[in-house]
Design a protein around this motif. Structure first.
Motif, short mmCIF file in Angstrom:
data_model
loop_
_atom_site.label_atom_id
_atom_site.label_comp_id
_atom_site.label_asym_id
_atom_site.label_seq_id
_atom_site.Cartn_x
_atom_site.Cartn_y
_atom_site.Cartn_z
N TYR A 271 0.83 -1.20 0.00
CA TYR A 271 0.00 0.00 0.00
C TYR A 271 0.87 1.26 0.00
O TYR A 271 0.57 2.24 -0.72
N THR A 272 1.94 1.26 0.79
CA THR A 272 2.83 2.43 0.87
C THR A 272 3.43 2.75 -0.49
O THR A 272 3.45 3.91 -0.93
N VAL A 273 3.91 1.71 -1.19
CA VAL A 273 4.49 1.91 -2.53
C VAL A 273 3.40 2.33 -3.52
O VAL A 273 3.59 3.26 -4.32
N ASP A 274 2.26 1.64 -3.47
CA ASP A 274 1.17 1.95 -4.41
C ASP A 274 0.71 3.39 -4.28
O ASP A 274 0.51 4.09 -5.28
N SER A 275 0.53 3.85 -3.04
CA SER A 275 0.02 5.20 -2.83
C SER A 275 1.02 6.26 -3.29
O SER A 275 0.63 7.39 -3.59
N ILE B 289 -1.44 -20.71 5.61
CA ILE B 289 -1.64 -19.51 6.44
C ILE B 289 -0.78 -18.32 6.01
O ILE B 289 -1.01 -17.21 6.47
N HIS B 290 0.19 -18.53 5.12
CA HIS B 290 1.10 -17.45 4.74
C HIS B 290 0.83 -17.04 3.30
O HIS B 290 1.19 -17.74 2.37
N LEU B 291 0.14 -15.91 3.12
CA LEU B 291 -0.24 -15.46 1.78
C LEU B 291 0.23 -14.04 1.52
O LEU B 291 -0.55 -13.16 1.13
N ALA B 292 1.52 -13.81 1.75
CA ALA B 292 2.07 -12.46 1.58
C ALA B 292 1.94 -11.99 0.13
O ALA B 292 1.57 -10.84 -0.14
N GLY B 293 2.24 -12.88 -0.82
CA GLY B 293 2.15 -12.50 -2.23
C GLY B 293 0.73 -12.16 -2.64
O GLY B 293 0.48 -11.17 -3.35
N SER B 294 -0.23 -12.96 -2.18
CA SER B 294 -1.64 -12.69 -2.48
C SER B 294 -2.10 -11.38 -1.85
O SER B 294 -2.88 -10.63 -2.44
N THR B 295 -1.60 -11.10 -0.63
CA THR B 295 -1.98 -9.86 0.04
C THR B 295 -1.41 -8.66 -0.69
O THR B 295 -2.08 -7.62 -0.81
N ILE B 296 -0.18 -8.76 -1.17
CA ILE B 296 0.41 -7.68 -1.98
C ILE B 296 -0.48 -7.41 -3.19
O ILE B 296 -0.80 -6.25 -3.52
N HIS C 19 -8.74 6.23 0.15
CA HIS C 19 -7.84 5.08 0.16
C HIS C 19 -6.67 5.31 1.12
O HIS C 19 -5.55 4.90 0.84
N ASN C 20 -6.93 5.98 2.23
CA ASN C 20 -5.85 6.28 3.17
C ASN C 20 -5.48 5.05 4.00
O ASN C 20 -6.18 4.05 4.02
N MET C 21 -4.37 5.16 4.72
CA MET C 21 -3.85 4.02 5.49
C MET C 21 -4.80 3.61 6.60
O MET C 21 -4.93 2.41 6.90
N SER C 22 -5.48 4.56 7.21
CA SER C 22 -6.42 4.22 8.29
C SER C 22 -7.58 3.38 7.77
O SER C 22 -8.20 2.62 8.52
N LEU C 23 -7.88 3.49 6.47
CA LEU C 23 -8.93 2.67 5.85
C LEU C 23 -8.37 1.31 5.41
O LEU C 23 -9.00 0.27 5.62
N MET C 24 -7.16 1.33 4.84
CA MET C 24 -6.60 0.12 4.25
C MET C 24 -6.01 -0.84 5.27
O MET C 24 -6.05 -2.06 5.09
N PHE C 25 -5.45 -0.32 6.37
CA PHE C 25 -4.75 -1.19 7.31
C PHE C 25 -5.68 -2.22 7.97
O PHE C 25 -5.32 -3.40 8.05
#
Length: 407
Positions: free
Chosen positions: A93-97, A292-299, A316-322
């Protein structure tokens, strides 16, 4: 006579998108409305299945967490896997934003807003109410999952706990069957219908201008994540991280080809063995993390969601996305057990960030995710082996005992 090779989901999805684009440019409104009616029926069916899928996936996934290892090793492995998933989504999210606004410009947003305001109504508004809503589903899943763990850990109730877990295994098998026989075969048609409507209204061209750039950024984010997590594994084990990454290549390629974490497990265990991970740890951590580990899917899901929200000029701020990212780390437990399980599990929680479960925006999420699902799976399973290295290196400290070296 040789059996005909079936087209893969991604190929069928691309064909559906292309046909949808062409139909939207040439057919009259009456045909688009017929297609919209079919899409409405499928969308309602999808909404009906999703809460059932959440209960079956999450409850079963949590229930199985009691099997296969010492309690402390299990707790630490789950904690590392969850933290990895959350960090990956937050990083994405940080990179995308920071990067997406460079190509999701005001003119694209305005054009998407204007064209998406043109609606094509179905002839029939088909309504199929779910048995219960998503919030109820996730609460039920946790109650059953944690309850199964509690029963299995009590000697007097262990048989009952095992029986209930078997029932949920059967429930999950039924839902997997529904996905494999109804949702997945019809999904390319559903996506094609969405793109036909978007082509008819003109909004699709704004989408395609953004789609391919988001796709490239997602692949780069996967690579960066793998370099970082293997670097951490190398730092902990005091070995060259590129040694681990080289040994992971067979697992990565297998995952890209099969699009399945489960099918890749045997190859991934071999990769862990090449990395020097002890037998007990590799045979425990690799299968566990496959669910249980889906880091790639979450990205991928986080990036797709961020792109869709920006194009729609929605918050689409961090407080909404986190909170959404935190939820993804939980609800996707055992999602790899079904094709496209990650995005299907995530669909129910899109309203958390303002994206409705049904409609064009959700279809865009599905399409963008599934076109690169194989790379997300490859990132997932590769990260599993980095976790295996970390847990294996720290196992003596975790358990508080000196274990004998294994091959």
């Amino acid at each position: 006579m040789a059996e005909k090779k079936k087209l893969g989901l991604v190929t069928r999805l691309i064909i559906g998108i292309v046909i949808g684009l062409l139909l939207g440019m040439v057919v009259p409104e009456v045909v688009i409305r017929v297609l919209a009616t079919a899409g409405s029926i499928f969308g309602s069916y999808l909404s009906f299945i999703i809460p059932l899928m959440i209960v079956s996936f999450v409850a079963t996934g949590i229930g199985h967490l009691t099997s296969g290892g010492a309690g402390k090793l299990l707790a630490v492995t789950v904690a590392i896997a969850y933290c990895s998933t959350i960090v990956a989504g937050s990083f994405a999210y940080t990179v995308d934003s920071a990067i997406f606004p460079a190509f999701i410009t005001s003119d694209i947003i305005e054009n998407f807003k204007e064209t998406s305001s043109v609606t094509v109504d179905p002839y029939i508004d088909f309504v199929l109410n779910p048995v219960f809503d998503v919030t109820t589903a996730i609460v039920l899943a946790f109650i059953f999952g944690i309850g199964i763990i509690a029963l299995r850990n009590r000697e007097e109730h262990s048989e009952a706990g095992d029986l209930i877990l078997k029932i949920f295994d059967g429930f999950q098998a039924i839902i997997n069957l529904a996905l494999a026989k109804t949702i997945l075969p019809l999904l390319p048609f559903y996506i094609g219908i969405t793109f036909a409507k978007m082509s008819y209204t003109g909004e699709v061209w704004s989408v395609l201008r953004v789609f391919w750039k988001v796709f490239v950024i997602i692949l780069i984010l996967h690579l960066i994540f793998l370099v970082v997590i293997f670097s951490i594994a190398g730092l902990v084990s005091k070995r060259n991280p590129f040694f681990y990454m080289k040994n992971q290549i067979p697992g990565y390629i297998t995952a890209v080809g099969t699009q399945s974490s489960a099918i890749t497990i045997p190859v991934n265990v071999k990769c862990a063995e090449a990395n020097g991970v002890s037998k007990s740890i590799r045979e425990f951590v690799v299968p566990l993390c496959a669910t249980i580990h889906l880091a790639g899917s979450t990205i991928t899901i986080t990036s797709c969601a961020t792109g869709v929200l920006m194009m729609s000029n929605m918050p689409h701020n961090m407080s909404l996305m986190f909170p959404f990212i935190l939820t993804l780390g939980v609800v996707m437990i055992a999602a790899p057990g079904a094709p496209g399980g990650a995005i299907m599990s995530a669909l129910s929680f899109l309203p958390m960030i303002g994206i409705p479960v049904e409609g064009a925006l959700a279809s865009l999420m599905i399409a963008l995710y599934l076109t690169q699902d194989s790379f997300g799976t490859a990132c997932n399973v590769s990260g599993d082996n980095a976790i295996a290295v970390i847990v294996d290196t720290l196992k003596d400290k975790i358990t508080g005992t000196k274990t004998q070296e294994e091959n």
